[in-house]
Design a protein around this motif. Structure first.
Motif, PDB file in Angstrom:
ATOM      1  N   VAL A  52      -2.123  -1.565  -4.805  1.00 26.46           N
ATOM      2  CA  VAL A  52      -2.218  -0.336  -4.010  1.00 26.46           C
ATOM      3  C   VAL A  52      -1.555  -0.532  -2.648  1.00 26.46           C
ATOM      4  CG1 VAL A  52      -3.829   1.182  -2.791  1.00 26.46           C
ATOM      5  CG2 VAL A  52      -4.269   0.550  -5.167  1.00 26.46           C
ATOM      6  N   VAL A  53      -1.798  -1.675  -2.020  1.00 26.76           N
ATOM      7  CA  VAL A  53      -1.187  -1.955  -0.709  1.00 26.76           C
ATOM      8  C   VAL A  53       0.334  -2.026  -0.839  1.00 26.76           C
ATOM      9  CG1 VAL A  53      -0.998  -3.648   1.147  1.00 26.76           C
ATOM     10  CG2 VAL A  53      -3.234  -3.123   0.153  1.00 26.76           C
ATOM     11  N   THR A  97       2.238  -0.628  -3.135  1.00 21.91           N
ATOM     12  CA  THR A  97       2.748   0.715  -3.405  1.00 21.91           C
ATOM     13  C   THR A  97       2.714   1.578  -2.150  1.00 21.91           C
ATOM     14  OG1 THR A  97       1.986   0.581  -5.706  1.00 21.91           O
ATOM     15  CG2 THR A  97       2.412   2.772  -4.826  1.00 21.91           C
ATOM     16  N   ALA A  98       1.625   1.486  -1.387  1.00 23.29           N
ATOM     17  CA  ALA A  98       1.493   2.296  -0.177  1.00 23.29           C
ATOM     18  C   ALA A  98       2.564   1.940   0.853  1.00 23.29           C
ATOM     19  CB  ALA A  98       0.097   2.111   0.421  1.00 23.29           C
ATOM     20  N   ALA A 153       5.435   4.441   1.943  1.00 22.11           N
ATOM     21  CA  ALA A 153       5.441   4.778   3.366  1.00 22.11           C
ATOM     22  C   ALA A 153       6.841   4.614   3.950  1.00 22.11           C
ATOM     23  CB  ALA A 153       4.450   3.908   4.125  1.00 22.11           C
TER      24      ALA A 153
END
Length: 236
Positions: free
Chosen positions: A28-29, A31-32, A36
């Protein structure tokens, strides 16, 4: 007092100090941070998307000349995203070994993830170089560096990301440690990722890159949360 096996509670036994960080959270990190970089660079450029390397020279050079801040943010976040990806690959590989996978899949996942992380980091650094005003003034340098950034963060990164997906999906399917549908989906994504090598031969294959990239990101998140910490043994 440190609990012994005889006195440890069920909660204590469930904790594994060597399990590493949760791979789902790492995905998740990763991908974020990656998303971003795409979103923030577009916003900082006034809504102008990052230019395609296959666009006109005038359009490309104008973008890098006029939006140095957006390019710098894009490069920085790409580089930052490479870190949780490398940790994800190491954590998942270790977990597959712990689950009893002795086939090459776990090592393939580690190698694929490490190389995908390295290529993404290099792409981010080259993009950062493109954000320097003194570089943006030289058309030939801009074009060459953009092609290099695209090659590193496009086909090189995506093909190796597919190797990471395949390295998890194959043992996940054969050892039964992932849901069958998820494992088969991972194999399909990995196949598309490997086919994106064709971008190096024909520009028309560039469509494969976003398909494999974004499907791969979602798959890594799902696999990270669904891959168990230990194999459940059933009796009978």
């Amino acid at each position: 007092m440190i609990p012994t096996p005889a006195t440890a509670t069920p909660e204590t036994r469930r904790r594994d100090p060597q399990a590493g960080p949760p791979p789902g959270v790492l995905a998740v990190v990763f991908t974020a941070l990656f998303l971003a970089g795409l979103v923030l660079s577009t916003l900082l450029a006034g809504g102008s998307p990052f230019p395609s390397p296959f666009g006109s020279t005038a359009t490309v050079t104008a973008y890098f000349r006029d939006h140095t801040g957006a390019v710098r943010v894009s490069g920085a976040l790409q580089f930052a995203a490479s870190v949780p990806l490398a940790i994800y690959a190491a954590t998942v590989s270790a977990r597959l070994h712990k689950l009893g996978v002795r086939a090459p899949g776990a090592t393939i996942a580690l190698a694929g993830g490490a190389l995908a992380s390295a290529f993404l980091a290099c792409s981010g650094l080259v993009t950062w170089v493109l954000s320097r005003p003194e570089v943006a003034e030289h058309t030939e340098a801009v074009r060459a560096l953009q092609y290099l950034a695209f090659g590193l963060g496009g086909p090189a990164h995506v093909v190796l990301l597919g190797l990471l997906v395949a390295g998890i999906a194959v043992p996940g399917l054969l050892a039964g440690v992932l849901p069958r549908t998820l494992a088969l989906t991972g194999l399909a994504i990995a196949a598309v990722a490997e086919l994106s090598t064709l971008v190096l031969l024909t520009d028309s294959a560039a469509l494969l890159l976003p398909i494999a990239r974004f499907a791969g990101l979602l798959w890594l998140v799902a696999a990270g949360f669904l891959l168990p910490r230990r194999r459940v043994r059933t009796e009978g």
